[in-house]
Design an enzyme around this catalytic site. Sequence first.
Site, PDB file in Angstrom:
ATOM      1  N   SER A  96       0.840  -1.198   0.000  1.00 46.80           N
ATOM      2  CA  SER A  96       0.000   0.000   0.000  1.00 46.80           C
ATOM      3  C   SER A  96       0.880   1.255   0.000  1.00 46.80           C
ATOM      4  O   SER A  96       1.986   1.269   0.533  1.00 46.80           O
ATOM      5  CB  SER A  96      -0.935   0.003   1.204  1.00 46.80           C
ATOM      6  OG  SER A  96      -0.196  -0.176   2.380  1.00 46.80           O
ATOM      7  N   HIS A 124      -1.958   1.642  12.729  1.00 45.10           N
ATOM      8  CA  HIS A 124      -2.024   1.541  11.268  1.00 45.10           C
ATOM      9  C   HIS A 124      -1.662   2.892  10.640  1.00 45.10           C
ATOM     10  O   HIS A 124      -1.018   2.939   9.584  1.00 45.10           O
ATOM     11  CB  HIS A 124      -3.434   1.106  10.868  1.00 45.10           C
ATOM     12  CG  HIS A 124      -3.602   0.875   9.404  1.00 45.10           C
ATOM     13  ND1 HIS A 124      -2.774   0.021   8.687  1.00 45.10           N
ATOM     14  CD2 HIS A 124      -4.485   1.378   8.499  1.00 45.10           C
ATOM     15  CE1 HIS A 124      -3.156   0.033   7.410  1.00 45.10           C
ATOM     16  NE2 HIS A 124      -4.178   0.844   7.274  1.00 45.10           N
ATOM     17  N   TYR A 128      -5.781 -11.998   6.409  1.00 42.95           N
ATOM     18  CA  TYR A 128      -6.574 -11.484   7.536  1.00 42.95           C
ATOM     19  C   TYR A 128      -7.898 -10.864   7.104  1.00 42.95           C
ATOM     20  O   TYR A 128      -8.786 -10.646   7.914  1.00 42.95           O
ATOM     21  CB  TYR A 128      -5.768 -10.493   8.399  1.00 42.95           C
ATOM     22  CG  TYR A 128      -5.355  -9.210   7.705  1.00 42.95           C
ATOM     23  CD1 TYR A 128      -6.279  -8.227   7.370  1.00 42.95           C
ATOM     24  CD2 TYR A 128      -4.018  -8.979   7.396  1.00 42.95           C
ATOM     25  CE1 TYR A 128      -5.893  -7.061   6.736  1.00 42.95           C
ATOM     26  CE2 TYR A 128      -3.614  -7.822   6.769  1.00 42.95           C
ATOM     27  CZ  TYR A 128      -4.562  -6.863   6.441  1.00 42.95           C
ATOM     28  OH  TYR A 128      -4.168  -5.713   5.805  1.00 42.95           O
ATOM     29  N   GLU A 129      -8.034 -10.572   5.809  1.00 44.73           N
ATOM     30  CA  GLU A 129      -9.302 -10.022   5.329  1.00 44.73           C
ATOM     31  C   GLU A 129     -10.354 -11.114   5.165  1.00 44.73           C
ATOM     32  O   GLU A 129     -11.511 -10.815   4.879  1.00 44.73           O
ATOM     33  CB  GLU A 129      -9.092  -9.311   3.986  1.00 44.73           C
ATOM     34  CG  GLU A 129      -8.244  -8.055   4.098  1.00 44.73           C
ATOM     35  CD  GLU A 129      -7.960  -7.437   2.735  1.00 44.73           C
ATOM     36  OE1 GLU A 129      -8.742  -6.591   2.293  1.00 44.73           O
ATOM     37  OE2 GLU A 129      -6.945  -7.821   2.113  1.00 44.73           O
ATOM     38  N   ALA A 143       5.037  -3.575   3.682  1.00 47.28           N
ATOM     39  CA  ALA A 143       5.342  -2.823   4.899  1.00 47.28           C
ATOM     40  C   ALA A 143       5.634  -3.852   5.977  1.00 47.28           C
ATOM     41  O   ALA A 143       4.990  -4.894   6.018  1.00 47.28           O
ATOM     42  CB  ALA A 143       4.147  -1.972   5.289  1.00 47.28           C
ATOM     43  N   HIS A 169      -5.222  -9.825   1.543  1.00 45.22           N
ATOM     44  CA  HIS A 169      -4.556 -10.384   2.727  1.00 45.22           C
ATOM     45  C   HIS A 169      -5.378 -11.514   3.314  1.00 45.22           C
ATOM     46  O   HIS A 169      -6.606 -11.493   3.282  1.00 45.22           O
ATOM     47  CB  HIS A 169      -4.366  -9.298   3.793  1.00 45.22           C
ATOM     48  CG  HIS A 169      -3.496  -8.160   3.364  1.00 45.22           C
ATOM     49  ND1 HIS A 169      -3.985  -7.057   2.712  1.00 45.22           N
ATOM     50  CD2 HIS A 169      -2.159  -7.967   3.496  1.00 45.22           C
ATOM     51  CE1 HIS A 169      -2.988  -6.220   2.453  1.00 45.22           C
ATOM     52  NE2 HIS A 169      -1.868  -6.744   2.915  1.00 45.22           N
ATOM     53  N   ASN A 219       7.604   0.756  10.941  1.00 46.83           N
ATOM     54  CA  ASN A 219       7.589   0.983  12.400  1.00 46.83           C
ATOM     55  C   ASN A 219       8.568   0.005  13.030  1.00 46.83           C
ATOM     56  O   ASN A 219       8.864  -1.034  12.445  1.00 46.83           O
ATOM     57  CB  ASN A 219       6.177   0.730  12.953  1.00 46.83           C
ATOM     58  CG  ASN A 219       5.666  -0.669  12.618  1.00 46.83           C
ATOM     59  OD1 ASN A 219       5.235  -0.918  11.485  1.00 46.83           O
ATOM     60  ND2 ASN A 219       5.764  -1.565  13.566  1.00 46.83           N
ATOM     61  N   HIS A 226     -12.461  -0.752  -4.222  1.00 44.89           N
ATOM     62  CA  HIS A 226     -11.881  -1.717  -5.150  1.00 44.89           C
ATOM     63  C   HIS A 226     -10.763  -2.496  -4.470  1.00 44.89           C
ATOM     64  O   HIS A 226      -9.958  -1.933  -3.750  1.00 44.89           O
ATOM     65  CB  HIS A 226     -11.303  -0.991  -6.374  1.00 44.89           C
ATOM     66  CG  HIS A 226     -12.346  -0.402  -7.232  1.00 44.89           C
ATOM     67  ND1 HIS A 226     -13.244  -1.174  -7.932  1.00 44.89           N
ATOM     68  CD2 HIS A 226     -12.673   0.890  -7.506  1.00 44.89           C
ATOM     69  CE1 HIS A 226     -14.074  -0.381  -8.593  1.00 44.89           C
ATOM     70  NE2 HIS A 226     -13.749   0.884  -8.353  1.00 44.89           N
ATOM     71  N   MET A 281       2.396  -9.112   7.506  1.00 46.77           N
ATOM     72  CA  MET A 281       1.177  -9.921   7.356  1.00 46.77           C
ATOM     73  C   MET A 281       0.914 -10.341   5.912  1.00 46.77           C
ATOM     74  O   MET A 281      -0.228 -10.626   5.558  1.00 46.77           O
ATOM     75  CB  MET A 281      -0.028  -9.132   7.896  1.00 46.77           C
ATOM     76  CG  MET A 281       0.152  -8.627   9.329  1.00 46.77           C
ATOM     77  SD  MET A 281      -1.221  -7.578   9.833  1.00 46.77           S
ATOM     78  CE  MET A 281      -0.586  -6.912  11.389  1.00 46.77           C
ATOM     79  N   SER A 282       1.944 -10.368   5.077  1.00 46.18           N
ATOM     80  CA  SER A 282       1.702 -10.684   3.663  1.00 46.18           C
ATOM     81  C   SER A 282       2.895 -11.436   3.083  1.00 46.18           C
ATOM     82  O   SER A 282       3.654 -12.078   3.806  1.00 46.18           O
ATOM     83  CB  SER A 282       1.475  -9.384   2.883  1.00 46.18           C
ATOM     84  OG  SER A 282       2.655  -8.606   2.836  1.00 46.18           O
TER      85      SER A 282
HETATM   86  N1  HPA Z   1       3.726  -6.131  12.490  1.00 47.27           N
HETATM   87  C1  HPA Z   1       3.101  -6.828  11.514  1.00 47.27           C
HETATM   88  N2  HPA Z   1       2.858  -6.321  10.317  1.00 47.27           N
HETATM   89  C2  HPA Z   1       3.273  -5.076  10.059  1.00 47.27           C
HETATM   90  C3  HPA Z   1       3.927  -4.298  11.022  1.00 47.27           C
HETATM   91  C4  HPA Z   1       4.170  -4.861  12.307  1.00 47.27           C
HETATM   92  O1  HPA Z   1       4.744  -4.232  13.221  1.00 47.27           O
HETATM   93  N3  HPA Z   1       4.208  -3.094  10.448  1.00 47.27           N
HETATM   94  C5  HPA Z   1       3.744  -3.161   9.177  1.00 47.27           C
HETATM   95  N4  HPA Z   1       3.179  -4.358   8.932  1.00 47.27           N
END
Ligand code: HPA
Length: 292
Positions: free
Chosen positions: A45, A262, A100-101, A128, A98, A250, A76, A226-227
Site C-alpha cells: 500500500s 495503522h 486477515y481479510e 510494509a 490479505h 515501524n 476496489h 502480514m503478507s
Molecule cells: N507487524 C506486523 N505487520 C506489520 C507491522 C508490524 O509491526 N508493520 C507493518 N506491517
Amino acid sequence: MSAARKSRSRNSRAGAGLFVRAERAAKFVLARTRLRPRIGVVLGSGLGAFAEELAGATRLDYSRIPGFPVSTVESHAGQMYIGASGGVPVAVLAGRLHFYEGYSMDEVTFPVRVLGRMGIRALVITNAAGGISPDYRQGALVLIRDHVNFQGTNPLIGHNDERFGLRFPDMTRAYSDRLRHIARETGARQGMSLAEGVYAAVTGPSFETPAEIRALRTLGADLVGMSTVPEVIVARQMGLEVLGISCVTNLAAGILDQPITHEEVLETGWRVHTQFTALLRGVIPPIAEVLK
Ligand code: HPA
C-alpha cells in the site's frame, strides 16, 4: 460423508479448477495488451505511484478479470497494470489481498498465479513490515533474504496441479541472490545502503505483543509482516525468481515504549514512497537484462 472427506473433496475440486481459472484470467489480460511482460511487481500500500507512471499502460480492475477474488470491502480490491517502466514491459499488481481479510490462501495467491501464467519470469514483491532487528531505522528499505512462515497454513495445501509446479517445491533459495545483488547495487547508486533480513509472516490483523516479537527475534526474524510469504511460495512453485523488499514502517512491538498504529504504518510508507518507487524503477532494467 464425513466432514474430513467433504473438506478433502472440496479442496481437490477447488484445486483442480485453479489452473484453468488462472489460465483463463491470464488469457483475458494478454488479450488486452500487446506487451508481454517478463517481470511482475506486487505493490504494497502507498506505492501506487509506481503503477501510475508506467508508459502506455493498460489498467484492469481486479473485478473485471475473470476468476479474480471478489473484494470483501466496498472499495476496489485493486488493479492490474500492464505498461512499460524505463522501456521494460511489466505487469503490476496494485492492491493485494490479505489472509486477515478473510480471503482463502487460493484467493490471496491467485493474482500471482495469473502473473505466472502470463509468462512472468521474475517477481518483485514489496511490503510494509515491523522492524525487529536493532539495525533498522524507521523508514529503512530492507531486502528480504529469507522468510519464516508463521501463518499456520500454506497456499499449496490441497490438490496439487502439476502444471503449476512440484508438490514439494524447494525453498532453499526462495529469494534470488542475483536479484538482491541488483537491488543492492541500484540502491547504492541512488545513495541508499540497503540492509538484508529475514521476514516472518504472521496472519495479523492484530499487531504482535512484545513477547511475540522477542520470540520471533529468537527464532531468527528481522522483520515481521502480514503478507508476502504465501505469494512467494506460489511464485517459487511456478519457478519465478523473487526479489522481496520491505519498508520498515515501524519498529516492532515493545522496542519503543509506544503503541503501534495503522496510521503510523501508512505515514512512514508515504514518507519513503518516493525513494521506494525510485528503487523499483531502478531495478527493472537490470533485472530485464539478466532474464534475457
Ligand atoms: N507487524 C506486523 N505487520 C506489520 C507491522 C508490524 O509491526 N508493520 C507493518 N506491517
